[in-house]
Design a protein around this motif. Structure first.
Motif, PDB file in Angstrom:
ATOM      1  N   ILE A 202       0.857  54.522 -41.874  1.00  0.00           N
ATOM      2  CA  ILE A 202      -0.495  54.098 -42.213  1.00  0.00           C
ATOM      3  C   ILE A 202      -1.338  53.876 -40.956  1.00  0.00           C
ATOM      4  O   ILE A 202      -2.541  54.145 -40.945  1.00  0.00           O
ATOM      5  CB  ILE A 202      -0.478  52.839 -43.124  1.00  0.00           C
ATOM      6  N   ARG A 203      -0.735  53.410 -39.856  1.00  0.00           N
ATOM      7  CA  ARG A 203      -1.501  53.288 -38.613  1.00  0.00           C
ATOM      8  C   ARG A 203      -1.962  54.652 -38.116  1.00  0.00           C
ATOM      9  O   ARG A 203      -3.100  54.805 -37.654  1.00  0.00           O
ATOM     10  CB  ARG A 203      -0.669  52.583 -37.535  1.00  0.00           C
ATOM     11  N   LYS A 204      -1.089  55.640 -38.215  1.00  0.00           N
ATOM     12  CA  LYS A 204      -1.453  56.985 -37.757  1.00  0.00           C
ATOM     13  C   LYS A 204      -2.564  57.557 -38.637  1.00  0.00           C
ATOM     14  O   LYS A 204      -3.497  58.195 -38.133  1.00  0.00           O
ATOM     15  CB  LYS A 204      -0.220  57.898 -37.777  1.00  0.00           C
ATOM     16  N   MET A 205      -2.486  57.344 -39.954  1.00  0.00           N
ATOM     17  CA  MET A 205      -3.512  57.877 -40.847  1.00  0.00           C
ATOM     18  C   MET A 205      -4.854  57.164 -40.673  1.00  0.00           C
ATOM     19  O   MET A 205      -5.907  57.786 -40.814  1.00  0.00           O
ATOM     20  CB  MET A 205      -3.045  57.760 -42.301  1.00  0.00           C
ATOM     21  N   VAL A 206      -4.818  55.884 -40.356  1.00  0.00           N
ATOM     22  CA  VAL A 206      -6.065  55.120 -40.220  1.00  0.00           C
ATOM     23  C   VAL A 206      -6.651  55.245 -38.825  1.00  0.00           C
ATOM     24  O   VAL A 206      -7.853  55.496 -38.663  1.00  0.00           O
ATOM     25  CB  VAL A 206      -5.823  53.635 -40.566  1.00  0.00           C
ATOM     26  N   PHE A 207      -5.821  55.071 -37.789  1.00  0.00           N
ATOM     27  CA  PHE A 207      -6.311  54.986 -36.415  1.00  0.00           C
ATOM     28  C   PHE A 207      -5.939  56.180 -35.541  1.00  0.00           C
ATOM     29  O   PHE A 207      -6.357  56.236 -34.378  1.00  0.00           O
ATOM     30  CB  PHE A 207      -5.766  53.720 -35.742  1.00  0.00           C
ATOM     31  N   SER A 208      -5.106  57.092 -36.048  1.00  0.00           N
ATOM     32  CA  SER A 208      -4.575  58.200 -35.234  1.00  0.00           C
ATOM     33  C   SER A 208      -3.668  57.698 -34.122  1.00  0.00           C
ATOM     34  O   SER A 208      -3.459  58.379 -33.121  1.00  0.00           O
ATOM     35  CB  SER A 208      -5.703  59.056 -34.627  1.00  0.00           C
ATOM     36  N   GLU A 209      -3.107  56.501 -34.287  1.00  0.00           N
ATOM     37  CA  GLU A 209      -2.216  55.909 -33.295  1.00  0.00           C
ATOM     38  C   GLU A 209      -0.960  55.375 -33.975  1.00  0.00           C
ATOM     39  O   GLU A 209      -1.045  54.758 -35.038  1.00  0.00           O
ATOM     40  CB  GLU A 209      -2.907  54.765 -32.549  1.00  0.00           C
ATOM     41  N   ARG A 210       0.196  55.613 -33.365  1.00  0.00           N
ATOM     42  CA  ARG A 210       1.453  55.065 -33.885  1.00  0.00           C
ATOM     43  C   ARG A 210       1.637  53.623 -33.443  1.00  0.00           C
ATOM     44  O   ARG A 210       2.038  52.777 -34.223  1.00  0.00           O
ATOM     45  CB  ARG A 210       2.621  55.908 -33.383  1.00  0.00           C
TER      46      ARG A 210
END
Length: 535
Positions: A202-210
């Motif tokens: 969900i962090r990757k989908m929201v912020f493009s960051e792992r």
């Protein structure tokens, strides 16, 4: 003659008031009888424990914690599938009947479309700005429309595919590193891996960051990610958590059970990372440095109204992103941890799931999202976990907008109606051997696709109706991909010092009492893992 006539008139005049009174009394009596015949008797409240004046059953709720176990015990003792428990001035209606659940969420969906006003939801949603926790009204309609029409569309889901793939690869890379670590030899905390995979997705989908920080050298979460995920799970444990102030609002200021302080601290720990990312993006966009929509935050910030002004305030975006984080981390990670524990204890189930993966995908590549529709047995295992080991005791409360009769029982306006997830999934009237983990029960034939949603509400994995989960595809994909990658990529066994995984629920929740510790070993050819290490 005249005298006689006058006497008769006098007599009539004397009797007239009595006649009028008689007629009036008769008329009133007639209407009373008519109204009694028309008026049906008021249906009873659902059965429940005897309540004290004013406080209701609050003393018992506080004495017999956790409240959800006490409520289920009350229903068992009363031998009922619907109960009414008075807590303060609130009627809490709990349901374990699929048929009654359908009446609440389908037949009378419009009446039960609102939520209660409780401090945990108010704080989490920043004053009811978000779709899941807000009351039925304009704000709910606005935010629901944003989620359904802008964020959770098929187009956006496809555009974010590569981000989810990155995290599925990272999961395999992380577990492989644990297998190659000579100090632990593949013995790892599966709960840790599943929860942080969901957080990464969900962090990757929201912020493009792992990661918010640099992470660990082996690919595991850093201090920042651990604090973030721990905070999310603390919020979830407090949300609609039977706090005293939920039923006696004037006691909120005293925070007698500490629920408010706990959730406020957790929200602060979570939002200090998320809000920083949002504010950073706002500044970049003000400077014209980033205007694309390659993640969910970008989509939300680019939404415009008819006057070409931002459709959402920054405050609304921050609240909505917190709710999205909460929605993604818990259900998939809990289902996969329980499924892995059951599979390790029943190796024939694990072997059958691996055989399906080998047949559908093979052993020369890793399973991809495009394969998931054909993994019926893997999905049946997960559906069985949703049934037997649900993530929470109840769904989010539904509040009726008016007095209504459901199933022959009177449901007062303002009640908190909650469907019991374990009560539905373990209902012995509905399920054969309800406490046995048996995935085959969900496979109707060789053709039918196993779906996680049960529209007959014998299982409450994702709710239905106006308040149903709009992120069904994302939740289903995240859950199935997580389990499929773990069991395709690795063999799993108990640690050397144990014979069986102890499948005991936590006293305070429906999670495993202790995190699942299991021993992993690579199952595929070494070049598949080496390719991931080189990315």
């Amino acid at each position: 003659m005249l005298n006689s006539s006058m006497k008769a008139e006098t007599r009539f005049s004397d009797e007239l008031p009595s006649l009028l009174a008689f007629c009036l009394v008769s008329l009133i009596f007639f209407y009373i009888l008519k109204s009694i015949k028309k008026r049906s008797p008021v249906p009873p409240l659902p059965p429940g424990p005897t309540a004290y004046p004013i406080v209701g059953s609050l003393p018992e709720m506080l004495w017999k914690k956790p409240a959800f176990r006490w409520i289920h015990n009350v229903m068992k003792q009363l031998n009922t599938e619907i109960a009414c428990i008075k807590l303060g001035r609130v009627h809490v209606i709990t349901v374990t009947s699929p048929e009654l659940s359908i009446e609440f969420l389908r037949k009378h969906d419009g009446v039960f479309a609102s939520r209660p006003d409780v401090s945990s939801a108010r704080l989490t949603s920043d004053g009811y700005l978000t779709p899941a926790m807000s009351f039925s009204g304009d704000q709910w309609k606005k935010m629901r429309r944003v989620m359904v029409s802008e964020v959770l569309t098929n187009d956006v889901f496809g555009r974010l595919h590569s981000k989810r793939c990155d995290e599925a690869d990272h999961l395999v890379r992380f577990v492989y590193n644990q297998c190659m670590n000579p100090h632990i030899s593949g013995v790892m905390n599966v709960r840790d891996a599943t929860q942080h995979y969901c957080g990464n997705v969900i962090r990757k989908m929201v912020f493009s960051e792992r990661f918010y920080g640099s992470g660990m050298e082996d690919g595991g979460p850093g201090i920042e990610e651990r604090e973030h995920v721990d905070g999310l799970f603390t919020i979830l444990s407090c949300l609609y958590g039977f706090a005293i102030a939920d039923y006696v609002p004037w006691l909120e200021v005293f925070d007698l059970d500490g629920n408010k302080k706990m959730i406020m601290n957790a929200i602060k720990n979570v939002r200090k990372y998320q809000d920083q990312e949002i504010e950073k993006r706002v500044e970049m966009w003000k400077l014209g440095l980033k205007t694309d929509e390659n993640d969910i935050l970008g989509i939300l910030m680019n939404l415009k109204n008819a006057q070409n002004e931002p459709f959402l305030s920054i405050r609304e975006i921050k609240a909505l992103i917190l709710e999205m984080m909460l929605a993604v981390v818990d259900n998939p990670s809990n289902a996969v941890e329980w499924t892995m524990a059951e599979m390790i204890n029943q190796p024939h189930i694990l072997a059958k799931a691996c055989e399906e993966l080998d047949r559908v995908v093979g052993k020369n590549r890793l399973v991809q999202e495009s394969d998931l529709s054909e993994l019926n047995y893997v999905k049946a295992c997960l559906k069985e976990s949703f049934r037997l080991h649900p993530v929470t005791p109840f769904n989010l409360p539904h509040v009726p907008s008016k007095n209504i009769v459901v199933g022959g029982y009177f449901i007062p306006k303002g009640s908190h109606v909650m469907l019991s997830r374990p009560g539905l999934g373990r209902n012995p009237r509905i399920w054969d051997e309800p406490l046995r983990f048996k995935p085959e029960r969900h496979i109707v034939d060789e053709v039918s696709n196993v779906l996680f949603v049960d529209h007959n509400l014998r299982i409450l994995s994702f709710s239905i109706g106006r308040r149903g989960c709009p992120a069904l595809e994302l939740g289903s994909t995240t859950t199935t991909m997580l389990l499929a990658r773990l069991i395709q990529g690795f063999s799993w066994k108990q640690p050397l010092d144990t014979n069986n995984i102890d499948l005991v629920e936590s006293k305070h929740s429906l999670a495993l009492a202790e995190p699942l510790i299991a021993r992993a070993a690579p199952r595929l050819e070494s070049q598949i893992y080496l390719q991931l290490l080189q990315k």
